[in-house]
Enzyme design. Structure first.
Site, mmCIF file in Angstrom:
data_model
loop_
_atom_site.group_PDB
_atom_site.id
_atom_site.type_symbol
_atom_site.label_atom_id
_atom_site.label_comp_id
_atom_site.label_asym_id
_atom_site.label_seq_id
_atom_site.Cartn_x
_atom_site.Cartn_y
_atom_site.Cartn_z
ATOM 1 N N TYR A 56 29.000 -18.109 1.497
ATOM 2 C CA TYR A 56 27.905 -17.353 2.095
ATOM 3 C C TYR A 56 26.689 -18.235 2.375
ATOM 4 C CZ TYR A 56 23.917 -14.404 2.829
ATOM 5 O OH TYR A 56 22.783 -13.862 3.364
ATOM 6 N N TYR A 280 -19.126 5.918 -23.003
ATOM 7 C CA TYR A 280 -17.870 5.179 -23.116
ATOM 8 C C TYR A 280 -17.890 3.857 -22.355
ATOM 9 C CZ TYR A 280 -15.347 9.237 -25.051
ATOM 10 O OH TYR A 280 -14.900 10.265 -25.842
ATOM 11 N N ARG A 283 -19.572 1.748 -24.945
ATOM 12 C CA ARG A 283 -18.997 1.798 -26.284
ATOM 13 C C ARG A 283 -17.533 1.328 -26.307
ATOM 14 N NH1 ARG A 283 -17.892 7.301 -29.022
ATOM 15 N NH2 ARG A 283 -19.255 7.970 -27.339
ATOM 16 N N PHE A 329 16.752 -14.019 -5.719
ATOM 17 C CA PHE A 329 15.649 -13.895 -4.773
ATOM 18 C C PHE A 329 14.947 -12.549 -4.863
ATOM 19 C CE2 PHE A 329 19.732 -13.207 -2.399
ATOM 20 C CZ PHE A 329 19.715 -11.822 -2.477
ATOM 21 N N GLU A 413 21.234 -5.097 2.673
ATOM 22 C CA GLU A 413 20.097 -5.267 1.761
ATOM 23 C C GLU A 413 19.451 -3.896 1.593
ATOM 24 O OE1 GLU A 413 18.017 -8.402 3.775
ATOM 25 O OE2 GLU A 413 19.749 -9.749 3.594
#
Length: 511
Positions: A56, A280, A283, A329, A413
């Site tokens: 391939y 907050y 803190r 990949f 794919e």
């Protein structure tokens, strides 16, 4: 005199990469790497000469054309066609700083001797790196699965004397630049086009660049938040190490210790407080900033594994006499990590904007919008709007790209990572965070002036003295865009101008 980094089997790490770029080092292949590359290429050539079965991407077509056998006489044309046909990126150009990281990482991956490339091909990539020759690469075109095909095709085009490059801030046709250096185009041989295009170097180069930027931004966010805390007349109690010993996340403890160092000697933080508790956004700084630092550590581990790996396909194992078509990949690990990085850095911007809001709200004896005579003057009312719009944009960018997929190559794919989208989104998002903390710095430094004659810590006073050289105290309304841009530029230049002050005078480490 040039200094060199030797490309070898020794793993790259973030500090090494940082030093390569900071010291403008050039690259060389180690003798061991040279031998591995030569041995792998020799094995592949012998395999092609003696075995006629399809392999391939070596003597077949690509993607869904994997079953189409290519004659030996057409193997060079096959590889060149691959590079040209896949160079179909579009969108913005990738920043040259990221392209240079791409070159480094592609050289590193090919040097392991599992890709079947010519030594000349790697050496030409090294020539590009060493001479700051940057191929035009585009942000759009990669699905982050069959490698970063389109971006890496553009990276490879100049090897063939095609495409455009940047050199010394000038744009050239690649063919023209090769001639000026006395170089001939590389004649690709079997497997080489696929080795150049398969791989995750687009995603991982962004990852490396953004990891370095995120460490710096996270560090600066701590410094700026400590100024905001003092300007807001906040309490240091939540930064007591006892609190964090009973919930010992490493990043959380690190931030708490850092704030005690940053605010040591402050006249404001040490005075008696009228209030028993802070919001907050002040803190919970150790918990929020600290969680981001722990996330950066996780992302770094993923990226380091990736950049020290072989990510093209097929993989050649000459000692085992095997050529294996696999899926190294595929960018899923990077896609997850980059999405996680986006979320973590977006929260640095989110909590920063909340501190900006608190500072301009007319609380704790600070004037509304941090300006005298509010009403006539709008003061710092609208920079908070700007920060708010940016953090909302970041919330959209932080949506995970990795949960998406789309079918390509005629169904061959059929699952992709979308890690390339995560990478480019992360770049925009983290640059946005820089802008938000620059606005916070502008607001915090302005607010602190209303605490005078009391002073913050000597360390922060030194920092603010440098900042005031580029962004002075604002007494009446003016064009605040200029102050914001100057604040952003100040942070961009931080490593150059101020890092030594912190590391040498105070020993405050960045991460």
């Amino acid at each position: 005199m040039a200094t060199y980094h030797m490309i070898s089997s020794k793993p790259l790490d973030i500090v090494t990469i940082y030093n390569i770029f900071k010291e403008n080092k050039k690259l060389k292949l180690s003798d061991d790497s040279i031998q591995k590359v030569i041995a792998c290429k020799r094995y592949l050539d012998e395999k092609l000469a003696n075995d006629k079965y399809p392999m391939y991407g070596i003597n077949t077509g690509f993607g869904s054309l994997y079953n189409v056998k290519i004659s030996d006489n057409d193997l060079t044309q096959l590889q060149e066609n691959l590079v040209m046909s896949h160079a179909c990126g579009t969108g913005d150009r990738v920043p040259e700083s990221v392209v240079k990281v791409m070159l480094l990482l592609k050289i590193q991956s090919l040097s392991y001797g599992h890709s079947g490339v010519q030594l000349d091909t790697i050496n030409r990539l090294i020539d590009f790196f060493n001479n700051d020759i940057f191929p035009f690469v585009y942000t759009q075109g990669s699905l982050g699965a069959s490698g970063d095909l389109a971006p890496l095709a553009h990276l490879a085009l100049p090897l063939l004397g095609k495409g455009k490059v940047v050199h010394n801030n000038n744009i050239y046709e690649a063919e023209e630049l090769l001639k000026s250096f006395g170089w001939h185009p590389i004649k690709l041989e079997a497997k080489e086009g696929l080795a150049l295009l398969n791989g995750t170097q687009f995603m991982s180069a962004y990852g490396v660049y953004l990891l370095l930027l995120s460490h710096k931004t996270s560090y600066l966010a701590d410094i700026i938040a400590s100024i905001s805390l003092d300007a807001f007349d906040g309490r240091l109690d939540p930064f007591n190490d006892l609190v964090h010993q009973v919930r010992p996340h490493p990043g959380q403890r690190k931030v708490a210790r850092r704030f005690n160092e940053l605010l040591k000697g402050s006249e404001i933080i040490s005075r008696e407080k009228k209030h028993v508790q802070d919001p907050y956004s002040f803190r919970c700084i150790p918990q929020v900033h600290g969680a981001t630092k722990d996330t950066l550590d996780f992302v770094e581990k993923v990226i380091l594994t990736e950049i020290n790996s072989v990510t093209d396909n097929p993989n050649i194992f000459s000692e085992e006499d095997l050529i294996i078509s696999g899926g190294n990949f595929h960018g899923q690990p990077l896609a997850f990590a980059l999405d996680y990085l986006k979320i973590a850095m977006a929260e640095i911007g989110n909590i920063s904007e909340r501190r900006v809001f608190q500072l301009v709200s007319g609380l704790r004896d600070l004037p509304a919008f941090l300006v005298d005579n509010p009403g006539l003057n709008s003061g710092f009312m609208i920079p908070q709007y700007t920060a708010a719009s940016i953090v909302s944009a970041n919330k959209q960018l932080a949506s995970p790209a990795s949960v998406d997929s789309i079918v390509s190559s005629n169904g061959q794919e059929d699952h992709v990572s979308m890690g390339a989208n995560a990478a480019t989104q992360a770049y925009t998002l983290i640059k946005n965070v820089e802008r938000v903390i620059a606005i916070e710095l502008m607001n915090a430094s302005q607010a602190l002036e209303f605490r005078r004659p009391l002073k913050t810590s000597p360390l922060l006073e030194d920092f603010l003295e440098q900042f005031r050289k580029v962004v002075p105290f604002i007494e009446v309304d003016e064009v605040l865009h200029n102050a914001i841009e100057a604040s952003i530029q100040f942070l961009d230049n931080f490593d150059i101008e101020i890092e030594e002050l912190f590391l040498n005078n105070y020993g405050i480490k960045k991460h």
